[in-house]
Structure formats: C-alpha cells, structure tokens
Write a protein that holds these residues in place. Structure first.
Motif, PDB file in Angstrom:
ATOM      1  N   VAL A 329       5.973  31.780 -40.522  1.00  0.00           N
ATOM      2  CA  VAL A 329       5.431  30.460 -40.857  1.00  0.00           C
ATOM      3  C   VAL A 329       6.498  29.520 -41.398  1.00  0.00           C
ATOM      4  O   VAL A 329       6.297  28.312 -41.461  1.00  0.00           O
ATOM      5  N   LEU A 330       7.640  30.079 -41.828  1.00  0.00           N
ATOM      6  CA  LEU A 330       8.683  29.239 -42.416  1.00  0.00           C
ATOM      7  C   LEU A 330      10.002  29.998 -42.378  1.00  0.00           C
ATOM      8  O   LEU A 330      10.030  31.227 -42.496  1.00  0.00           O
ATOM      9  N   GLY A 331      11.081  29.259 -42.193  1.00  0.00           N
ATOM     10  CA  GLY A 331      12.420  29.832 -42.257  1.00  0.00           C
ATOM     11  C   GLY A 331      13.291  28.994 -43.173  1.00  0.00           C
ATOM     12  O   GLY A 331      13.524  27.816 -42.901  1.00  0.00           O
ATOM     13  N   ASN A 332      13.752  29.573 -44.265  1.00  0.00           N
ATOM     14  CA  ASN A 332      14.581  28.849 -45.233  1.00  0.00           C
ATOM     15  C   ASN A 332      16.043  29.235 -45.060  1.00  0.00           C
ATOM     16  O   ASN A 332      16.384  30.422 -45.021  1.00  0.00           O
ATOM     17  N   GLU A 333      16.915  28.225 -44.957  1.00  0.00           N
ATOM     18  CA  GLU A 333      18.347  28.434 -44.802  1.00  0.00           C
ATOM     19  C   GLU A 333      19.053  28.102 -46.115  1.00  0.00           C
ATOM     20  O   GLU A 333      18.860  27.012 -46.661  1.00  0.00           O
ATOM     21  N   ILE A 334      19.873  29.028 -46.604  1.00  0.00           N
ATOM     22  CA  ILE A 334      20.577  28.852 -47.874  1.00  0.00           C
ATOM     23  C   ILE A 334      21.998  29.370 -47.707  1.00  0.00           C
ATOM     24  O   ILE A 334      22.234  30.375 -47.034  1.00  0.00           O
ATOM     25  N   VAL A 335      22.952  28.680 -48.329  1.00  0.00           N
ATOM     26  CA  VAL A 335      24.351  29.093 -48.314  1.00  0.00           C
ATOM     27  C   VAL A 335      24.764  29.433 -49.745  1.00  0.00           C
ATOM     28  O   VAL A 335      24.524  28.654 -50.671  1.00  0.00           O
ATOM     29  N   LEU A 336      25.369  30.610 -49.921  1.00  0.00           N
ATOM     30  CA  LEU A 336      25.807  31.081 -51.230  1.00  0.00           C
ATOM     31  C   LEU A 336      27.308  30.894 -51.392  1.00  0.00           C
ATOM     32  O   LEU A 336      28.047  30.848 -50.405  1.00  0.00           O
ATOM     33  N   ASP A 337      27.755  30.815 -52.641  1.00  0.00           N
ATOM     34  CA  ASP A 337      29.168  30.577 -52.928  1.00  0.00           C
ATOM     35  C   ASP A 337      29.971  31.861 -53.073  1.00  0.00           C
ATOM     36  O   ASP A 337      31.105  31.847 -53.527  1.00  0.00           O
ATOM     37  N   LYS A 338      29.397  32.996 -52.697  1.00  0.00           N
ATOM     38  CA  LYS A 338      30.118  34.273 -52.679  1.00  0.00           C
ATOM     39  C   LYS A 338      29.875  34.931 -51.322  1.00  0.00           C
ATOM     40  O   LYS A 338      28.859  34.693 -50.675  1.00  0.00           O
ATOM     41  N   GLY A 339      30.820  35.780 -50.903  1.00  0.00           N
ATOM     42  CA  GLY A 339      30.697  36.442 -49.613  1.00  0.00           C
ATOM     43  C   GLY A 339      31.206  37.862 -49.692  1.00  0.00           C
ATOM     44  O   GLY A 339      30.697  38.686 -50.449  1.00  0.00           O
TER      45      GLY A 339
END
Length: 500
Positions: A329-339
């Motif tokens: 029903v929903l897809g949230n895109e998030i970018v984090l400052d660690k990898g």
C-alpha cells in the motif's frame, strides 16, 4: 618488433623505488606517483581521564554520551551495563572502525541510568533526535516527512496534510516520504468518503460553535465534495460512520471499503435511489483504481513492514514496503548517513529506532535483512508502541524472502537516485583528493595518479603494469602493460626506475 635493450644496473639491495623524477606521460594536471604504503601507525591511545571516567560508570542499564571538548555530543549509545560497555571503548576492544576515531576526538563521558533496557532505548532515540550526533546512524537529510492527520477530537473530524505529529486527539498516518503521494491519498479518500478539510473556513466556524451549523455552505458543499455539516446536512452519528470508513481506508483496509460501497450501491439501486447509487458507483471506481495501483505480493493476508537496505561506503538507501492484506500500500524511501562504515546490525537498529519513533503505525511483523545487535529490547519497545506483540524476523525462504529481496532492489534504486541527484560520488572524490594532497604534502590535489608493478617468473618472463586514476576515478583507457628485460631475477625494483 625488436625490443631495445634495457640499461643494466648493478645489483643492489631491494629498496622502495623513487619515482619523483619520472618524465611526464599522458594527461594534464598535477602528477603524483604514490610510494609504497607506510607502515601501519601504532594503535591510538585513549586519554587517561576518559579511562578514569569509564571506570566510574555504574553497573546498571542506561544511556551513555561521548562528548567533545566543547561539549558537542559525538555519540549516544545504550547498554545493559554502562560500566562494561564504556570500558570496551576505552580499551579499544570494540571492533568497529569508527571507535578509534571517536576515542581520539572524545574528551568527556556522561551517562544517564534507567530502570530497564526499553527505557534506555526510548531515551537513546530521543537524545539522538535532539543532538544528531555525528557517529550515530541518522537520516541523511534533516527534513521532516509529512503525515495525513484526522482530527478525531473535533465535533466533526477533518482530514489534513501536516508535517507535525504532536497534537493530542489527532490520528496520524505516515510518514510519507513522497509529499505528492500524501496529497493524492487525501484527494482519493475525499472522493470515496466525503469528509471535511481542516483548511476549510466554514468547518473552522462550525468547530468554534461546538458543531452547530453556521447556515452558509462551504465551497466543497457547493460542488458536491463536502458532507455539509456547515448547513446541518449531516448528523454527527452519520458523520462518525464516514470517519470510521476513512480510518479503515488509511489503515490499508481498502478491500473492505470496496465491499461496503458495492453493497450500498446495490441496496440503493434496489430502493430506486439511482442518484445515490450513481455517487456510490463513482466512489467504487475510485477504490478500484487505488487497488489496481497496489501490487499484490501475496495471496495470504500478510501485514508487515519489509525493510530493504542497500549500502555504499558511507551512505545507505532504505526502502520500507508497507504490506497490508498481501498488498503493497505504500513504499517509503529513506537515505541514511552511514553505510559500510558501520555493521549492518547497528545500521538496522539505528534505523528502526529512528523510523518507528515517528511512524503512526507499527505492524505485527517487521522483515529485516539482519536482526539488531540486541533484538529483545527493540521488540519490547515496538510492542509498547503497538499495544500488542511485534516480531522482528529475517526471512530465509518463501514469499517473505522474495518480499525482502524486492525491498532491497528498490533500496538500491533509491540510493542510485540520491547519488545521481546530489552528485554524492563527486563530493566524496573531491574530499578524498584533498585528503591525499594533505597526507602526502603535495602542492596541489593529485588529479592523475599512476601506480606501477612488476611481475616476473625467475627473471625470464617479466611484465610491468601501470594503472591510472584521473580526477580520482579509475581510467582504464590509460592503463598500460610493458614487456621488461631484467638484468637479474631480483632487479624488478630497478625495472621500475624512470630509465627502464
């Protein structure tokens, strides 16, 4: 083609080649030829004052804060035993690559004792949001994500788009990382179930009069989109039924809304109320369009959040697929400052704490690529938010594993779009060249770097290779391979000299 003879050099002890006088080859810009890497530096030492402060920490659960000399919070962490955990830092027994850097910068240690690990987790989340420490996992950008809110405390609840989430008597849905999707959802909900907008001036007047009609219809009522509490066209009981349907729709129970509207449409047609049946048919078409856009991922009614992670060196993309009733029903895109610079378990735990401290709904199951370092307190904290048991799982096979793989694929695309949009790779390359200039005491950044190596088999078959980095990136078109004649089997160092 006959190779020209190689100038023979007398046998001498092996030593690192000095390439500073080598003639320029292709390309322009500043040249820098790298010497062999230096011997590894000695392990950094921790200030004795930090060790004394760590020894004084209590053997109890709580939260610890490493701070710089000016009081800036560098890192916030939680622990079952504060003393044991902070001593791992001062003894450099923690294997994370960031710990020596943190200890070199830290100047003081503070801690807060709590009654349980769950309280430690909640306090840690609040402190991270307040201080945004540089060494903690956090969102790459500092923006707040939008929510859809329903003002349940009002006489006639209304729906609105908002970026706040602190008012009492308001039910929030989200966060939505796509603001356009949140606004489109509000428009779709109002086409299916007419509900007032919180920005309507007449609705505000109705609330000021404790729900009494003002006698003047609003614009939405004029065009047939509003339920009409402003003119007394609907009772509070009828409006409450509409609000309940709106809440069910926003919770992801669209199939239930479809069945209810279809049943009411046929009932109105049987009663010869064709005008109402036509309105319901329009709402039915709107619900079907929503369901068509939602991808069916399971025949079973799965209710879960699927968290996919894709990491690069210092940044990570996260995709949260919100699955309700077997549909995304929903897809949230998030970018984090660690990898890749932090363990995956730490990255997952940091994201869960950050994301669900703001989320409006916690599902009964969260599918993850890896469990947090200490999953039990996280599950207990999530269960407290939901009011029921929550399970954190790493699926190994079956449809849930396929869901996780789909989320990871979308996370990879999320990170690729971020890198392309922000030119993140170019920024990192420029920073690396500047650091290399400083470390090697060069007069300018090394825009062209040449690296040489000689490979030989008993001195009979020898080749030399050169790899080139231009502007901080590998330049395969400038790579070269040379056939080398060595004076002695041990003369590969001499072959790397400029004359060779």
């Amino acid at each position: 083609m006959v190779q020209p003879p190689v100038r023979r050099v007398p046998r001498q002890p092996r030593r690192a080649p000095d390439l500073r006088g080598a003639p320029a080859r292709r390309g322009a810009g500043v040249r820098a030829r790298l010497r062999p890497p230096p011997m590894p530096a000695r392990a950094p030492k921790v200030a004795p004052e930090l060790s004394r402060q760590a020894a004084g920490a209590p053997d109890a659960p709580g939260v610890y804060l490493w701070k710089a000399a000016d009081g800036t919070v560098l890192y916030v962490g939680k622990a079952k035993s504060l003393r044991k955990r902070v001593r791992q830092y001062t003894a450099l027994a923690d294997e994370r690559a960031s710990v020596p850097l943190l200890m070199a910068e830290a100047a003081q240690l503070d801690w807060l004792v709590t009654d349980s690990e769950v309280e430690s987790l909640i306090l840690e989340a609040n402190l991270i949001k307040e201080h945004r420490p540089r060494y903690n996992v956090d969102y790459r950008d500092d923006k707040t994500y939008p929510f859809i809110a329903v003002t349940l405390a009002d006489p006639f609840p209304a729906i609105k788009y908002t970026r706040e989430k602190h008012r009492g008597g308001v039910r929030y849905f989200g966060p939505y990382t796509d603001a356009k999707a949140a606004r489109e959802t509000i428009d779709t909900v109002r086409r299916i179930h007419p509900i007032c907008r919180a920005t309507c001036a007449e609705w505000k007047r109705v609330n000021a009069r404790s729900g009494a009609p003002v006698g003047r219809p609003c614009f939405d009522r004029h065009v047939g989109k509003g339920p009409g509490p402003c003119v007394g066209a609907i009772t509070r009981e009828e409006y409450a039924e509409t609000v309940a349907k709106v809440l069910a729709f926003l919770e992801g129970r669209q199939q239930r809304a479809l069945d209810d509207i279809e049943r009411e449409m046929y009932a109105s047609s049987a009663e010869l109320d064709y005008e109402r049946a036509a309105r319901l048919r329009t709402s039915l078409d709107a619900v079907r369009k929503v369901l068509e856009r939602q991808r069916i991922v399971s025949e079973s009614p799965i209710d879960a959040d699927v968290v996919g992670v894709w990491r690069e060196e210092t940044v990570a993309g996260v995709q949260v697929l919100v699955v309700r009733g077997g549909r995304v029903v929903l897809g949230n895109e998030i970018v984090l400052d660690k990898g890749l610079d932090v363990p995956l378990e730490e990255l997952v735990e940091g994201f869960l704490v950050r994301y669900y401290s703001e989320a409006s709904h916690v599902p009964r199951e969260v599918l993850l690529p890896a469990l947090p370092c200490d999953p039990e307190p996280v599950e207990e904290w999530l269960a407290g938010l939901r009011g029921a048991k929550v399970a954190l799982r790493v699926p190994e096979r079956g449809e849930k594993r396929r869901l996780l793989e789909m989320a990871e694929t979308n996370a990879r695309h999320t990170l690729a779009r971020f890198i392309h949009r922000t030119r993140y790779d170019e920024q990192r390359t420029n920073e690396a060249l500047a650091q290399l200039e400083s470390a090697l005491a060069l007069p300018a950044p090394p825009l062209r770097i040449e690296c040489f190596d000689i490979s030989t088999l008993h001195g009979r078959h020898s080749v030399g290779s050169m790899v080139v980095f231009t502007g901080g990136r590998a330049d395969p078109a400038a790579y070269r391979r040379f056939r080398v004649q060595l004076a002695t089997p041990q003369a590969d160092a001499a072959a790397r000299r400029p004359g060779a």
